[in-house]
Design an enzyme around this catalytic site. Structure first.
Site, PDB file in Angstrom:
ATOM      1  N   TRP A  99      61.025  15.423 -31.710  1.00  0.00           N
ATOM      2  CA  TRP A  99      59.806  15.274 -32.406  1.00  0.00           C
ATOM      3  C   TRP A  99      58.824  16.042 -32.436  1.00  0.00           C
ATOM      4  CZ3 TRP A  99      60.788  11.794 -35.735  1.00  0.00           C
ATOM      5  CH2 TRP A  99      61.848  10.839 -35.770  1.00  0.00           C
ATOM      6  N   ASP A 166      51.377  12.465 -28.843  1.00  0.00           N
ATOM      7  CA  ASP A 166      52.216  11.651 -29.674  1.00  0.00           C
ATOM      8  C   ASP A 166      52.769  10.679 -28.615  1.00  0.00           C
ATOM      9  OD1 ASP A 166      54.257  10.370 -31.004  1.00  0.00           O
ATOM     10  OD2 ASP A 166      55.526  12.364 -31.432  1.00  0.00           O
ATOM     11  N   LYS A 190      57.775   1.155 -32.033  1.00  0.00           N
ATOM     12  CA  LYS A 190      58.445   1.207 -30.803  1.00  0.00           C
ATOM     13  C   LYS A 190      57.989   0.064 -29.875  1.00  0.00           C
ATOM     14  CE  LYS A 190      60.453   5.429 -32.421  1.00  0.00           C
ATOM     15  NZ  LYS A 190      59.874   6.606 -32.922  1.00  0.00           N
TER      16      LYS A 190
HETATM   17  C1  LIG Z   1      60.176   7.508 -33.807  1.00  0.00           C
HETATM   18  C2  LIG Z   1      59.100   8.882 -33.270  1.00  0.00           C
HETATM   19  C3  LIG Z   1      58.304   9.450 -34.280  1.00  0.00           C
HETATM   20  C4  LIG Z   1      58.449   9.257 -35.730  1.00  0.00           C
HETATM   21  O1  LIG Z   1      58.004   8.029 -36.094  1.00  0.00           O
HETATM   22  P1  LIG Z   1      57.962   7.622 -37.717  1.00  0.00           P
HETATM   23  O2  LIG Z   1      56.783   6.730 -37.509  1.00  0.00           O
HETATM   24  O3  LIG Z   1      59.183   7.326 -37.776  1.00  0.00           O
HETATM   25  O4  LIG Z   1      57.545   8.685 -38.526  1.00  0.00           O
HETATM   26  C5  LIG Z   1      57.506  10.482 -33.607  1.00  0.00           C
HETATM   27  N1  LIG Z   1      57.584  10.791 -32.504  1.00  0.00           N
HETATM   28  C6  LIG Z   1      58.095   9.777 -31.636  1.00  0.00           C
HETATM   29  C7  LIG Z   1      57.999  10.154 -30.226  1.00  0.00           C
HETATM   30  C8  LIG Z   1      58.979   9.049 -31.980  1.00  0.00           C
HETATM   31  O5  LIG Z   1      59.722   8.530 -31.016  1.00  0.00           O
END
Ligand SMILES: *Cc1c(COP(=O)(O)O)cnc(C)c1O
Length: 355
Positions: A99, A166, A190
């Site tokens: 990511w 993030d 999540k």
């Molecule tokens: C799942 C995830 C993403 C991507 O998320 P989307 O909402 O599917 O674009 C980005 N960064 C991290 C750390 C993630 O776990």
């Protein structure tokens, strides 16, 4: 059979969040209409947004001068929206996994990007430590939990520049010093809600400084000024977010979420380290509490598929590891229960006894 949900995302939510959201889908606030069919401008919906924002601010102890907005597009859209809004001259990125690398790639479209540190050469099995950070960065981007590789920053970094985080897969799992950040973003699927909404926390006085014209939807100011109502926000996901935030608060807030996360992680890693069949995949001090990755020890490699079947028969769902790591991943987000974790640990013990 009872299922134990270890899915990486979308992932487990507290049962009452799902039930309360389901009720509102059938009949929103006794209106005779479904949450799915009301206007986002209905006067009953504004309080949903307002309370969600207020709870996020309260739970994360967000200081004055920050806005919380709800967007579409996932965390992946933030990979470009962050640099579009905040990259003036130069941004730094720490490359800690899939990511983080995607975020870095998008930022390059907007200006100079320095990869300040990387653990790619070691297949991301640890976080980089002790690296130098240029003091002229507009921001340093970090991915606080590397969902795929299973490493996590357990504290906010001490750095000479503003941070961008993030936090898609560990937001609300520990207290955060928001004042260190220019922005924090998280795909909510999540740890906060059903899929469909992205939470972005932005520092207001950092907005509007980037030397480029921004499309209306990409400019954070559009959404800050309109309270996430410039266009139709994801109504049902936001409602599920509200229910989750109420749940986090009722359980004791992010401190309690952190205590539980530590407790669960100790149980699972304790078993991984004790059990002769398994080993963890990352450096101990960088182990994620949310994304617990482990593989079969080399001499038991052929037992990988049999263990997956064994655990599946006992109700475990979603423990197959990401293809870039292999083995297993037990996602233990806030809603994960001790019962679920104990069921996994017991399956690991019982499987060991068979071999
Ligand atoms: C799942 C995830 C993403 C991507 O998320 P989307 O909402 O599917 O674009 C980005 N960064 C991290 C750390 C993630 O776990």
């Amino acid at each position: 059979m009872k299922k134990y949900n270890f899915n990486a995302g979308p992932s487990m939510l507290p049962r009452e969040v799902i039930e309360n959201t389901a009720k509102q889908i059938l009949d929103f606030n006794g209106s005779g209409l479904s949450l799915m069919e009301i206007s986002h401008r209905a006067k009953d919906f504004q309080p949903v947004v307002d309370e969600s924002v207020a709870l996020i601010k309260e739970l994360l102890d967000i200081p004055e001068g920050y806005s919380v907005i709800f967007l579409g597009g996932g965390a992946s859209l933030q990979f470009m929206q962050i640099p579009a809004n905040f990259l003036i001259k130069k941004a730094g990125y720490v490359n800690t996994g899939a990511w983080a690398k995607k975020a870095l790639k998008e930022a390059k479209l907007f200006g100079e990007v320095v990869e300040v540190a990387s653990s790619a050469a070691d297949n991301y099995t640890h976080l980089p430590h002790g690296y130098a950070i240029p003091s002229d960065l507009d921001y340093l981007h970090v991915c606080t939990n590397n969902t795929i590789y299973g490493t996590e920053l357990h504290e906010d970094l001490e750095v000479p520049v503003p941070l961008v985080g993030d936090m898609s897969s560990d937001i609300m799992s520990r207290p955060v010093d928001v004042s260190k950040y220019t922005a924090i973003y998280a795909g909510a699927q999540k740890n906060m809600a059903m899929a469909g909404v992205t939470v972005v926390i932005v520092k207001d006085d950092m907005l509007g400084k980037a030397p480029r014209e921004l499309p209306t939807m990409i400019d954070y100011r559009t959404h800050v000024e309109k309270g996430s109502m410039f266009n139709t926000p994801p109504v049902v996901p936001i409602y599920s977010l509200l229910e989750t935030m109420r749940w986090v608060k009722a359980q004791g807030g992010v401190k309690e979420m952190e205590r539980r996360a530590k407790e669960r992680a100790e149980l699972v890693y304790g078993e991984i380290d004790r059990n002769k069949l398994f080993r963890g995949t990352v450096a101990e001090s960088d182990r994620s509490r949310m994304s617990i990755c482990f593989v079969m020890n080399d001499e038991y490699k052929e037992l990988e598929k049999p263990f997956l079947d064994f655990a599946t028969e006992r109700g475990m769902v979603g423990i197959k590891g990401h293809r870039s790591v292999g083995g297993f991943r037990a996602s233990c987000y806030n809603a994960q229960t001790l019962e679920g974790v104990n069921a996994l640990v017991q399956a690991m013990k019982d499987f060991e006894a068979l071999h």
